[in-house]
Structures are given as C-alpha cells and as structure tokens.
Write a protein that holds these residues in place. Structure first.
Motif, PDB file in Angstrom:
ATOM      1  N   ASP A  57       1.043 -18.560   1.312  1.00 19.78           N
ATOM      2  CA  ASP A  57      -0.269 -18.343   1.931  1.00 19.78           C
ATOM      3  C   ASP A  57      -1.350 -19.231   1.304  1.00 19.78           C
ATOM      4  O   ASP A  57      -2.303 -19.604   1.976  1.00 19.78           O
ATOM      5  N   ALA A 117      -2.471 -13.297   0.855  1.00 19.71           N
ATOM      6  CA  ALA A 117      -2.651 -13.355   2.315  1.00 19.71           C
ATOM      7  C   ALA A 117      -4.074 -13.017   2.781  1.00 19.71           C
ATOM      8  O   ALA A 117      -4.578 -13.674   3.703  1.00 19.71           O
ATOM      9  N   ASP A 121      -4.480  -5.902  -5.918  1.00 22.58           N
ATOM     10  CA  ASP A 121      -4.614  -5.832  -4.464  1.00 22.58           C
ATOM     11  C   ASP A 121      -5.971  -6.412  -4.047  1.00 22.58           C
ATOM     12  O   ASP A 121      -7.015  -5.912  -4.467  1.00 22.58           O
ATOM     13  N   ASN A 170      -6.844  -6.939  -0.654  1.00 24.20           N
ATOM     14  CA  ASN A 170      -7.056  -6.733   0.781  1.00 24.20           C
ATOM     15  C   ASN A 170      -8.530  -6.652   1.157  1.00 24.20           C
ATOM     16  O   ASN A 170      -8.937  -7.157   2.198  1.00 24.20           O
ATOM     17  N   LYS A 217      -0.518 -10.709  -6.525  1.00 25.27           N
ATOM     18  CA  LYS A 217       0.754 -11.253  -6.047  1.00 25.27           C
ATOM     19  C   LYS A 217       0.631 -11.788  -4.621  1.00 25.27           C
ATOM     20  O   LYS A 217       1.157 -12.828  -4.292  1.00 25.27           O
ATOM     21  N   ASN A 218      -0.085 -11.062  -3.764  1.00 26.32           N
ATOM     22  CA  ASN A 218      -0.182 -11.423  -2.351  1.00 26.32           C
ATOM     23  C   ASN A 218      -1.569 -11.995  -2.024  1.00 26.32           C
ATOM     24  O   ASN A 218      -2.540 -11.247  -1.921  1.00 26.32           O
ATOM     25  N   MET A 271       1.763 -14.587  -8.296  1.00 33.50           N
ATOM     26  CA  MET A 271       1.228 -14.883  -6.967  1.00 33.50           C
ATOM     27  C   MET A 271       2.181 -15.756  -6.157  1.00 33.50           C
ATOM     28  O   MET A 271       2.691 -16.749  -6.641  1.00 33.50           O
ATOM     29  N   SER A 272       2.367 -15.375  -4.908  1.00 35.35           N
ATOM     30  CA  SER A 272       3.185 -16.158  -3.992  1.00 35.35           C
ATOM     31  C   SER A 272       2.375 -17.357  -3.500  1.00 35.35           C
ATOM     32  O   SER A 272       1.148 -17.291  -3.383  1.00 35.35           O
TER      33      SER A 272
END
Length: 174
Positions: free
Chosen positions: A150, A127, A103, A105, A124-125, A146-147
């Motif tokens: 973004d 963003a 994470d 964030n 993974k994210n 990871m996507s």
C-alpha cells in the motif's frame, strides 16, 4: 481632513484594545457587551494520552471549533489509540511520531492532511493512508512490521505532487 485623523486613530486604538481582550468578557455599565466563545469540548477521545494532548493544544491555541484545529503535535506521548481523532477533520499537519500506535484507520478520515509523521510506532497496515490525497510529507520509518504494498501504491498515487515520502527500511527499493 483634520477630523478624519483623530477618528482613524480612535478606531485603531479601540480595535487594538478589543483584539487584546478577545479572550475576556467585556462589560459596559454592568452590562456584558461581549463574551468570547468557549473553548471546544465537544469531542470524545478514548486514549487518555491523546486526549490530554488534544486538550492542551485546544487550551494553548484557544480553539473554539473543531475546524480551527489544523496542526497537532502529539509525538512521544505514549499514545496507543487514535479513536475519536477524526472529529478534527481540518487537520493539515499531524505529528504522532514515537508512540505505540498500531491501528491507523482513523487517519484515513483526515483527508486534508498535508504532513503526517507516524514514524517509530507499531503500524502494520498502511492502507488507510491511501485516502490521504494531499500528502506532501509522510514519515513511516521505524515501523518494522509495516507492509509495503500500500505504501508503493500511495507513492504512485501522489507522484505528480512530488511529496517527501519516507518508508520503513523493509520498503526501501534499491
């Protein structure tokens, strides 16, 4: 003119001595005339290994305020969580490579970052990276889950800066 030279030499000598003693209290006739600022301790970081890395860096660099910490290398430290790292909002270079982070964030709150190395983690994210508008170097390689969407948007947002962006293999456009 002759008087100015000894005065200048004495001033330079005193300045050099005080600079060398900036980490020590200075007393004159049993009266303290200078006490250095204490090391910065007003932060809470949940991850024990990240806390240890930050604490060691603060000690090594004699950091007395959060904004003085601008570079942090916590690679290969076994870090899982970044919670609390946003206290160090002035970070411009951050190396978190080869950890167990999933994470990110918290990284979205570090808007001054120029260099960010988060390769070889479990992210993974991506963003939160869209908030980092000053990036000049980013390494997200070896984050197999990871996507990409973004990351492509980030590359488009930063294209005028010509940053060095390294994406995971699954996001490499042929």
């Amino acid at each position: 003119m002759k008087i100015q030279f000894p005065l200048l030499a004495l001033t330079l000598l005193c300045s050099t001595l005080f600079q060398g003693c900036k980490n020590y209290s200075v007393s004159l006739n049993d009266k303290t005339v200078y006490t250095p600022a204490p090391l910065f301790t007003n932060y809470q970081i949940a991850d024990v290994k990240l806390h240890a890395c930050v604490e060691q860096t603060i000690y090594d660099l004699k950091i007395t305020k959060a904004e003085e910490l601008t570079r942090l290398n916590c690679s290969n430290a076994g870090i899982i969580s970044l919670t609390g790292l946003d206290k160090f909002f002035a970070l411009t270079e951050l190396n978190l490579a080869n950890n167990q982070i999933s994470d990110i964030n918290t990284l979205g709150k570090l808007g001054r970052l120029d260099v960010l190395l988060i390769n070889n983690n479990s992210i993974k994210n991506p963003a939160p990276l869209l908030n980092l508008l000053h990036l000049q170097q980013l390494d997200t390689t070896y984050n197999p889950g990871m996507s990409c969407k973004d990351l492509y948007q980030l590359a488009a947002n930063l294209q005028h800066q010509k940053p060095d962006l390294k994406f995971p293999e699954q996001c490499s456009k042929s």
